[in-house]
Write a protein that holds these residues in place. Structure first.
Motif, PDB file in Angstrom:
ATOM      1  N   LEU A  87       0.832  -1.203   0.000  1.00  0.00           N
ATOM      2  CA  LEU A  87       0.000   0.000   0.000  1.00  0.00           C
ATOM      3  C   LEU A  87       0.871   1.260   0.000  1.00  0.00           C
ATOM      4  CD1 LEU A  87      -2.675   1.545   0.245  1.00  0.00           C
ATOM      5  CD2 LEU A  87      -2.563   1.171   2.726  1.00  0.00           C
ATOM      6  N   ALA A  88       1.922   1.263   0.814  1.00  0.00           N
ATOM      7  CA  ALA A  88       2.813   2.427   0.881  1.00  0.00           C
ATOM      8  C   ALA A  88       3.469   2.720  -0.457  1.00  0.00           C
ATOM      9  CB  ALA A  88       3.879   2.200   1.959  1.00  0.00           C
ATOM     10  N   GLU A  89       3.812   1.677  -1.199  1.00  0.00           N
ATOM     11  CA  GLU A  89       4.415   1.902  -2.519  1.00  0.00           C
ATOM     12  C   GLU A  89       3.404   2.527  -3.470  1.00  0.00           C
ATOM     13  OE1 GLU A  89       6.887   2.211  -5.710  1.00  0.00           O
ATOM     14  OE2 GLU A  89       7.329   1.950  -3.584  1.00  0.00           O
ATOM     15  N   GLY A  90       2.132   2.143  -3.368  1.00  0.00           N
ATOM     16  CA  GLY A  90       1.111   2.774  -4.193  1.00  0.00           C
ATOM     17  C   GLY A  90       0.999   4.261  -3.902  1.00  0.00           C
ATOM     18  N   ILE A  91       1.029   4.624  -2.615  1.00  0.00           N
ATOM     19  CA  ILE A  91       0.992   6.040  -2.238  1.00  0.00           C
ATOM     20  C   ILE A  91       2.226   6.761  -2.765  1.00  0.00           C
ATOM     21  CG2 ILE A  91       0.994   7.640  -0.277  1.00  0.00           C
ATOM     22  CD1 ILE A  91      -0.518   5.489   1.308  1.00  0.00           C
ATOM     23  N   ASN A  92       3.379   6.120  -2.650  1.00  0.00           N
ATOM     24  CA  ASN A  92       4.627   6.715  -3.129  1.00  0.00           C
ATOM     25  C   ASN A  92       4.581   6.963  -4.634  1.00  0.00           C
ATOM     26  OD1 ASN A  92       7.341   7.611  -3.043  1.00  0.00           O
ATOM     27  ND2 ASN A  92       8.063   5.554  -3.539  1.00  0.00           N
ATOM     28  N   ARG A  93       4.082   6.000  -5.384  1.00  0.00           N
ATOM     29  CA  ARG A  93       4.003   6.171  -6.846  1.00  0.00           C
ATOM     30  C   ARG A  93       2.968   7.238  -7.216  1.00  0.00           C
ATOM     31  NH1 ARG A  93       8.136   5.959  -8.683  1.00  0.00           N
ATOM     32  NH2 ARG A  93       8.835   5.896  -6.531  1.00  0.00           N
ATOM     33  N   TYR A 164      -3.743   1.909  -7.231  1.00  0.00           N
ATOM     34  CA  TYR A 164      -2.929   1.536  -8.398  1.00  0.00           C
ATOM     35  C   TYR A 164      -3.647   1.892  -9.697  1.00  0.00           C
ATOM     36  CZ  TYR A 164       0.577  -1.050  -5.700  1.00  0.00           C
ATOM     37  OH  TYR A 164       1.600  -1.394  -4.854  1.00  0.00           O
ATOM     38  N   ILE A 165      -4.971   1.672  -9.729  1.00  0.00           N
ATOM     39  CA  ILE A 165      -5.744   2.028 -10.922  1.00  0.00           C
ATOM     40  C   ILE A 165      -5.682   3.538 -11.165  1.00  0.00           C
ATOM     41  CG2 ILE A 165      -8.073   2.137 -11.893  1.00  0.00           C
ATOM     42  CD1 ILE A 165      -8.652  -0.512 -10.454  1.00  0.00           C
ATOM     43  N   ARG A 196      10.116   9.849 -15.517  1.00  0.00           N
ATOM     44  CA  ARG A 196       9.520   9.414 -14.266  1.00  0.00           C
ATOM     45  C   ARG A 196       8.273   8.576 -14.518  1.00  0.00           C
ATOM     46  NH1 ARG A 196       8.081  14.152 -10.371  1.00  0.00           N
ATOM     47  NH2 ARG A 196       6.471  14.507 -11.937  1.00  0.00           N
ATOM     48  N   VAL A 197       7.454   8.981 -15.461  1.00  0.00           N
ATOM     49  CA  VAL A 197       6.239   8.238 -15.778  1.00  0.00           C
ATOM     50  C   VAL A 197       6.582   6.850 -16.297  1.00  0.00           C
ATOM     51  CG1 VAL A 197       4.327   8.115 -17.410  1.00  0.00           C
ATOM     52  CG2 VAL A 197       4.745  10.228 -16.157  1.00  0.00           C
ATOM     53  N   ARG A 198       7.575   6.778 -17.181  1.00  0.00           N
ATOM     54  CA  ARG A 198       7.970   5.488 -17.749  1.00  0.00           C
ATOM     55  C   ARG A 198       8.461   4.524 -16.665  1.00  0.00           C
ATOM     56  NH1 ARG A 198      10.931   7.404 -21.141  1.00  0.00           N
ATOM     57  NH2 ARG A 198      12.981   7.225 -20.166  1.00  0.00           N
ATOM     58  N   GLN A 199       9.303   5.020 -15.769  1.00  0.00           N
ATOM     59  CA  GLN A 199       9.844   4.174 -14.727  1.00  0.00           C
ATOM     60  C   GLN A 199       8.797   3.857 -13.659  1.00  0.00           C
ATOM     61  OE1 GLN A 199      12.750   2.723 -14.957  1.00  0.00           O
ATOM     62  NE2 GLN A 199      12.944   3.727 -16.942  1.00  0.00           N
ATOM     63  N   THR A 200       7.909   4.805 -13.373  1.00  0.00           N
ATOM     64  CA  THR A 200       6.834   4.554 -12.417  1.00  0.00           C
ATOM     65  C   THR A 200       5.911   3.469 -12.938  1.00  0.00           C
ATOM     66  OG1 THR A 200       6.875   6.790 -11.491  1.00  0.00           O
ATOM     67  CG2 THR A 200       4.823   5.571 -11.280  1.00  0.00           C
ATOM     68  N   LEU A 204       5.283   0.075 -11.021  1.00  0.00           N
ATOM     69  CA  LEU A 204       3.909  -0.178 -10.620  1.00  0.00           C
ATOM     70  C   LEU A 204       3.413  -1.514 -11.178  1.00  0.00           C
ATOM     71  CD1 LEU A 204       2.040   1.492  -8.838  1.00  0.00           C
ATOM     72  CD2 LEU A 204       0.859   2.263 -10.885  1.00  0.00           C
ATOM     73  N   VAL A 205       3.835  -1.859 -12.385  1.00  0.00           N
ATOM     74  CA  VAL A 205       3.495  -3.176 -12.932  1.00  0.00           C
ATOM     75  C   VAL A 205       4.079  -4.276 -12.043  1.00  0.00           C
ATOM     76  CG1 VAL A 205       3.923  -4.754 -14.855  1.00  0.00           C
ATOM     77  CG2 VAL A 205       3.228  -2.402 -15.320  1.00  0.00           C
ATOM     78  N   THR A 206       5.319  -4.046 -11.575  1.00  0.00           N
ATOM     79  CA  THR A 206       5.955  -5.011 -10.672  1.00  0.00           C
ATOM     80  C   THR A 206       5.125  -5.200  -9.416  1.00  0.00           C
ATOM     81  OG1 THR A 206       8.154  -4.365 -11.461  1.00  0.00           O
ATOM     82  CG2 THR A 206       8.041  -5.531  -9.363  1.00  0.00           C
TER      83      THR A 206
END
Length: 294
Positions: A87-93, A164-165, A196-200, A204-206
């Protein structure tokens, strides 16, 4: 086959799966520690998830053959750490794609703050479970394990999936906007946002695959806790508990393979460390992110 045989088989299966997961996640940590281009805050929550998987796998073996209530509580706390980290990674992204200016994100999300969040996740999770274990038996503890905990996990999964969506939709909006801009007039800020968008999107897919894997592997244990709370005289209850616990431990074993397939630089870092076969160049897009330290 009686319940005792099922439990014995599940214990051995869980031990084998947990042992494999332990070795895999130890290797993941070694790769992150020894590969300079992977030691960055961009992968902070991924490293924390690896620590949670390693912790869970080791504690699964310890509890299986030397179980106690305190040990079980510490063991299960790794389960919550994994849920909260995803969940924290989703907030970070979400924050990463919400700021047009990369510098603003870097000021808000620093390495020290990411470490503090990870430490807080561990402290809160372990403290809650240990505190419940040392307190006298009560209806609250039973309700917590059988209702509050499973419902909380499902709510976290739902929030994470929705988040994530939302991030994917924001990424799509940025991509459409950048593609419509004349390439010769692309500003420095637009280039940073594009990178940044490309790497995010890739990270995020990961985490999306990790979320799906975790949901499939963790759901049976949560459902089992709720069913056992409602039907306390359920036949083969202990056997089903051990089987669902074994299924849960499959997730920490699968996650390192997701890193291998999707995390930029991880496969190359692994090969350089363990095979010394070849040293491929990192794609230009990845280099840009490495320099910005996202």
């Amino acid at each position: 086959m009686n319940a005792s045989d099922i439990i014995t088989g599940a214990r051995y299966a869980l031990t084998g799966i947990a042992a494999v997961a332990t070795v895999e996640n130890l290797l993941v940590l070694v790769v992150f520690a020894c590969t300079s281009r992977l030691r960055m805050k961009y992968y902070g929550f991924l490293i924390n998830l690896t620590l949670a998987d390693l912790f869970y796998a080791v504690m699964a073996i310890a509890f299986t053959w030397g179980g106690s209530e305190i040990l079980f509580s510490i063991f299960i706390s790794g389960y919550f750490v994994g849920v909260w980290t995803i969940l924290a990674e989703g907030i970070n992204r979400y924050l990463a794609v919400s700021f047009v200016d990369t510098a603003r994100y870097d000021v808000l999300v620093t390495r020290n703050r990411l470490v503090a969040v990870c430490v807080l996740i561990w402290v809160v999770s372990v403290a809650i479970h240990v505190l419940l274990a040392i307190l006298p038996d009560s209806d609250f503890e039973s309700n917590f394990d059988g209702v509050i905990k499973p419902v909380t996990v499902f709510v976290f999964w739902l929030i994470t999936a929705v988040l994530y969506i939302v991030v994917f939709r924001k990424i799509k909006g940025y991509t459409t906007r950048l593609e419509s801009s004349p390439s010769l007039e692309t500003s420095c800020i637009e280039e940073q946002v594009s990178t940044r968008v490309r790497q995010t999107r890739r990270l995020l897919v990961t985490f999306t695959l990790i979320l799906i894997t975790s949901f499939i592997c963790w759901m049976p244990l949560s459902v089992m806790n709720m069913v056992a709370h409602i039907h306390r005289d359920l036949e083969y209850q202990n056997a089903v508990f051990w089987l669902t616990g074994t299924v849960y431990c499959v997730a920490p074993m699968i996650n390192p393979w997701i890193y291998w397939m999707l995390v930029p630089g991880f496969r190359e870092g692994s090969r350089q460390m363990f095979c010394r076969c070849f040293n491929r160049e990192v794609p230009a897009g990845d280099e840009t992110v490495l320099e910005t330290g996202m």
